[in-house]
Design a protein around this motif. Structure first.
Motif, mmCIF file in Angstrom:
data_model
loop_
_atom_site.group_PDB
_atom_site.id
_atom_site.type_symbol
_atom_site.label_atom_id
_atom_site.label_comp_id
_atom_site.label_asym_id
_atom_site.label_seq_id
_atom_site.Cartn_x
_atom_site.Cartn_y
_atom_site.Cartn_z
ATOM 1 N N THR A 243 0.898 -1.277 -0.039
ATOM 2 C CA THR A 243 0.095 0.148 0.014
ATOM 3 C C THR A 243 0.821 1.209 0.036
ATOM 4 O O THR A 243 0.463 2.163 -0.554
ATOM 5 C CB THR A 243 -0.951 -0.132 1.048
ATOM 6 O OG1 THR A 243 -1.609 -1.364 1.240
ATOM 7 C CG2 THR A 243 -2.031 0.980 1.430
ATOM 8 N N THR A 244 2.112 1.337 0.934
ATOM 9 C CA THR A 244 2.746 2.505 0.575
ATOM 10 C C THR A 244 3.525 2.622 -0.505
ATOM 11 O O THR A 244 3.572 4.065 -1.161
ATOM 12 C CB THR A 244 3.985 2.138 1.792
ATOM 13 O OG1 THR A 244 3.372 1.686 3.058
ATOM 14 C CG2 THR A 244 5.073 3.391 1.801
ATOM 15 N N GLU A 245 3.897 1.585 -1.273
ATOM 16 C CA GLU A 245 4.410 1.755 -2.638
ATOM 17 C C GLU A 245 3.228 2.138 -3.653
ATOM 18 O O GLU A 245 3.741 3.160 -4.173
ATOM 19 C CB GLU A 245 4.881 0.424 -3.079
ATOM 20 C CG GLU A 245 6.205 0.040 -2.645
ATOM 21 C CD GLU A 245 7.339 1.087 -2.864
ATOM 22 O OE1 GLU A 245 7.344 1.557 -3.986
ATOM 23 O OE2 GLU A 245 8.110 1.498 -2.031
ATOM 24 N N LEU A 246 2.225 1.653 -3.527
ATOM 25 C CA LEU A 246 1.032 2.213 -4.402
ATOM 26 C C LEU A 246 0.676 3.721 -4.286
ATOM 27 O O LEU A 246 0.200 4.490 -5.123
ATOM 28 C CB LEU A 246 -0.192 1.262 -4.213
ATOM 29 C CG LEU A 246 -1.250 1.605 -5.167
ATOM 30 C CD1 LEU A 246 -0.941 1.118 -6.444
ATOM 31 C CD2 LEU A 246 -2.617 0.454 -4.727
ATOM 32 N N PHE A 247 0.729 4.103 -3.019
ATOM 33 C CA PHE A 247 0.445 5.614 -2.564
ATOM 34 C C PHE A 247 1.568 6.497 -3.255
ATOM 35 O O PHE A 247 1.321 7.531 -3.903
ATOM 36 C CB PHE A 247 0.471 5.643 -1.173
ATOM 37 C CG PHE A 247 -1.032 5.417 -0.451
ATOM 38 C CD1 PHE A 247 -1.956 4.757 -1.172
ATOM 39 C CD2 PHE A 247 -1.083 5.997 0.744
ATOM 40 C CE1 PHE A 247 -3.255 4.504 -0.516
ATOM 41 C CE2 PHE A 247 -2.461 5.611 1.315
ATOM 42 C CZ PHE A 247 -3.525 4.825 0.671
ATOM 43 N N LYS A 248 2.784 5.856 -3.267
ATOM 44 C CA LYS A 248 3.977 6.573 -3.945
ATOM 45 C C LYS A 248 3.468 6.715 -5.324
ATOM 46 O O LYS A 248 3.548 7.885 -5.927
ATOM 47 C CB LYS A 248 5.194 5.940 -3.767
ATOM 48 C CG LYS A 248 6.332 6.590 -2.946
ATOM 49 C CD LYS A 248 7.410 5.687 -2.744
ATOM 50 C CE LYS A 248 7.896 5.675 -1.345
ATOM 51 N NZ LYS A 248 8.901 4.786 -1.144
ATOM 52 N N THR A 249 3.303 5.438 -5.984
ATOM 53 C CA THR A 249 2.974 5.645 -7.585
ATOM 54 C C THR A 249 1.840 6.499 -7.861
ATOM 55 O O THR A 249 1.782 7.050 -8.731
ATOM 56 C CB THR A 249 2.464 3.988 -7.922
ATOM 57 O OG1 THR A 249 3.518 3.272 -7.243
ATOM 58 C CG2 THR A 249 2.627 3.994 -9.472
ATOM 59 N N MET A 250 0.958 6.607 -6.934
ATOM 60 C CA MET A 250 -0.379 7.290 -7.135
ATOM 61 C C MET A 250 -0.115 8.868 -6.997
ATOM 62 O O MET A 250 -1.005 9.669 -6.840
ATOM 63 C CB MET A 250 -1.523 6.764 -6.181
ATOM 64 C CG MET A 250 -2.199 5.390 -6.736
ATOM 65 S SD MET A 250 -3.148 4.847 -5.462
ATOM 66 C CE MET A 250 -4.019 3.764 -6.464
ATOM 67 N N GLY A 251 0.914 9.065 -6.238
ATOM 68 C CA GLY A 251 1.422 10.527 -6.015
ATOM 69 C C GLY A 251 0.869 10.940 -4.595
ATOM 70 O O GLY A 251 0.667 12.388 -4.230
ATOM 71 N N VAL A 252 0.123 10.179 -3.635
ATOM 72 C CA VAL A 252 -0.229 10.543 -2.449
ATOM 73 C C VAL A 252 0.972 10.872 -1.394
ATOM 74 O O VAL A 252 2.068 10.009 -1.445
ATOM 75 C CB VAL A 252 -0.881 9.204 -1.961
ATOM 76 C CG1 VAL A 252 -1.351 9.639 -0.516
ATOM 77 C CG2 VAL A 252 -2.116 8.987 -2.732
ATOM 78 N N LYS A 253 0.968 11.836 -0.788
ATOM 79 C CA LYS A 253 1.918 12.196 0.080
ATOM 80 C C LYS A 253 1.564 11.594 1.551
ATOM 81 O O LYS A 253 0.685 12.054 2.048
ATOM 82 C CB LYS A 253 1.994 13.700 0.262
ATOM 83 C CG LYS A 253 3.207 14.256 1.240
ATOM 84 C CD LYS A 253 3.327 15.766 1.343
ATOM 85 C CE LYS A 253 4.310 15.951 2.224
ATOM 86 N NZ LYS A 253 4.388 17.637 2.613
ATOM 87 N N LEU A 254 2.508 10.543 1.781
ATOM 88 C CA LEU A 254 2.139 9.844 3.146
ATOM 89 C C LEU A 254 2.934 10.440 4.220
ATOM 90 O O LEU A 254 4.187 10.433 4.253
ATOM 91 C CB LEU A 254 2.256 8.220 2.893
ATOM 92 C CG LEU A 254 2.074 7.298 4.043
ATOM 93 C CD1 LEU A 254 0.656 7.552 4.678
ATOM 94 C CD2 LEU A 254 2.630 6.022 3.791
ATOM 95 N N MET A 255 2.322 11.010 5.211
ATOM 96 C CA MET A 255 3.109 11.295 6.371
ATOM 97 C C MET A 255 2.764 10.519 7.510
ATOM 98 O O MET A 255 1.601 10.450 8.202
ATOM 99 C CB MET A 255 2.485 12.861 6.797
ATOM 100 C CG MET A 255 2.819 13.759 5.817
ATOM 101 S SD MET A 255 1.891 15.518 5.984
ATOM 102 C CE MET A 255 3.304 16.132 7.187
ATOM 103 N N THR A 256 3.466 9.366 7.897
ATOM 104 C CA THR A 256 3.419 8.810 8.954
ATOM 105 C C THR A 256 4.143 9.361 10.142
ATOM 106 O O THR A 256 4.908 10.350 9.874
ATOM 107 C CB THR A 256 4.120 7.390 8.815
ATOM 108 O OG1 THR A 256 5.208 7.332 8.247
ATOM 109 C CG2 THR A 256 3.300 6.335 7.740
#
Ligand code: FAD
Ligand code: NAD
Length: 400
Positions: free
Chosen positions: A215-228
């Motif tokens: 999911t983390t990788e998919l978010f990256k590909t989708m251009g989502v900025k994930l702030m954990t």
């Protein structure tokens, strides 16, 4: 002799499945069954993130209750419950009406947990009901139109709070639809930013590591900025304050967890985060004609583990609850509720999903298909093959 009065509160997953089972179990004239719900429609809570992002047609998510129940056997009342009086066996409604019961089921679903964080109640958008989800979509679309007037970049920053199952699913739908909205409003998509803010070090905390990585990788590909590892501390109309600073945004979609219903505490009962402890027969202890299931119930599978607030749990509890209400009425033996976990799958748009079934992590398009099968199975339970055809293919072979 007066017929026993069975009253079901809430027509979500738990309430509607119980009602449908009661329809089957009760002999003609054996009891009066009343189903009370705030709205005249049953909304599919598990798909409210789609309504929030504008990726589902309204008639796929909100289904008229009158078409789901047997109106000759069930008396449906569209009303909001305002309080519960267990001593006098009464339910009070917002319209000042009082409904008496002999047997009661409380299945009013979750309320949003805000943890008392400043500004969440007033400024964050909550995926709580069909209406609140429509309000999120209207707000999002409005940001695109207003951006054309003031070019404020905060309007195009869409923040999702929490990366549990709800947060991740919400992000997936935003990815699916914000591009369309940008195009519709003639706004360059490069200016749009989707941020997912999560207090834990990973998204989907506690879930299988392989699923987390995917999911983390998919978010990256989708251009989502994930702030954990980022905790939300405050929300205003114009920014979100986190422990590392401020994020300028006019949209914070709050998906940081749920609690039970305030009505129990207001009735003077002790709860666990608003949930009522229930026994193995799904009754509230010391109030043995009162049943409680779904997100309102705190059911312990063993000494340490309570069941999570999921549709899967509510749907399995419903039929057992109906059987036990009827058994209580007839003075026959009650059935213990046993939960059978079938797996968990989070959709990430219509095209991807991630989950765990048994010991296997499933991901990608296959998992997305599995999720759609689960959704179709629910429609089948609600309205048989006719409803599945109508809702999934737009066909209506039964003509209703
Ligand atoms: P609900 O389905 O919430 O129903 C409660 C009903 O009570 C509603 O109809 C409401 O209008 C009514 N009501 C509330 N207050 C009042 C009142 N005062 N008076 C009258 N009526 C009232 N779980 C899964 O297992 N799988 C999933 O894929 C999944 N996806 C989800 C996605 C999202 C976006 C969300 C928010 C949740 C998801 N869940 C999922 C969790 C699942 O939706 C809930 O656990 C489930 O809906 C609980 O069922 P329930 O019957 O207890 O409550
Ligand atoms: P949750 O409690 O599972 O997740 C909330 C997330 O918000 C957590 O990861 C938590 O660390 C984070 N959080 C809490 N406070 C925060 C803060 N101040 N700042 C940043 N992050 C914060 O809640 P949920 O995702 O709404 O799910 C509720 C229930 O519904 C769960 O039982 C879930 O399994 C179920 N659900 C299931 C599905 C599915 O099966 N597909 C989908 C959605 C929800």
């Amino acid at each position: 002799m007066n017929k026993p009065k069975i009253v079901v509160l809430g027509s979500g997953y738990g309430g509607i499945i119980t009602t449908k089972k009661l329809e089957k179990l009760l002999k003609s004239g054996e009891a009066d069954v009343t189903l009370i719900n705030k709205h005249s429609y049953h909304y599919i809570t598990t798909q409210l993130h789609k309504t929030s992002a504008g990726t589902a047609q309204d008639n796929k998510i909100a289904l008229p209750i009158a078409e789901l129940i047997n109106n000759e056997k069930i008396n449906f009342k569209k009303a909001t419950v305002s309080s519960l009086n267990f001593d006098d066996k009464q339910v009070l409604l917002e319209n000042d009406e009082t409904v008496e019961y002999d047997y009661l089921l409380v299945a009013l679903g979750f309320q949003v947990e805000t943890f008392g964080i400043p500004g969440i109640e007033d400024h964050a958008f909550k995926i709580r009901s069909f209406r609140s989800s429509k309000a999120i979509y209207h707000h999002i679309e409005n940001q695109f139109s207003k951006y054309q007037e003031d070019h404020d970049p905060a309007r195009l920053t869409f923040a999702v709070a929490g990366a549990g199952f709800t947060g991740v699913e919400m992000v997936g739908e935003l990815v699916e639809n914000l591009k369309n909205l940008a195009e519709k409003h003639d706004v360059p998509y490069e200016k749009v930013q989707i941020i997912n803010i999560e207090a834990s070090p990973n998204l989907l905390p506690g879930f299988a590591l392989d699923a987390v990585k995917y999911t983390t990788e998919l978010f990256k590909t989708m251009g989502v900025k994930l702030m954990t590892s980022t905790k939300i501390l405050e929300c205003t109309e114009n920014y979100v304050k986190v422990d590392s600073g401020e994020i300028a945004t006019k949209t914070l979609i709050w998906s940081c967890g749920v609690r039970g219903h305030q009505l129990f505490e207001e009735a003077g009962l002790e709860t666990i985060r608003g949930k009522m402890k229930v026994d193995k027969f799904l009754r509230i202890p010391n109030l043995e004609d009162v049943y409680c299931i779904g997100d309102n119930a705190h059911f312990m599978v063993d000494e340490k583990t309570a069941l999570p607030p999921t549709a899967q749990v509510a749907m399995q509890q419903g039929p057992v609850c109906a059987e036990n209400i009827v058994a209580t009425m007839r003075g026959t033996e009650l059935k213990e509720f046993e939960y059978n976990h079938k797996g968990s799958v989070a959709s990430i748009s219509d095209y991807y999903a991630v989950g765990k079934v048994g010991n296997f992590v499933i991901k990608g398009k296959f998992a997305a298909l599995m999720k759609q099968v689960v959704e179709a199975k629910y429609l089948f339970a609600l309205g048989g093959p006719g409803l599945v055809f109508k809702q999934t293919l737009g066909l209506n072979p039964l003509g209703f």
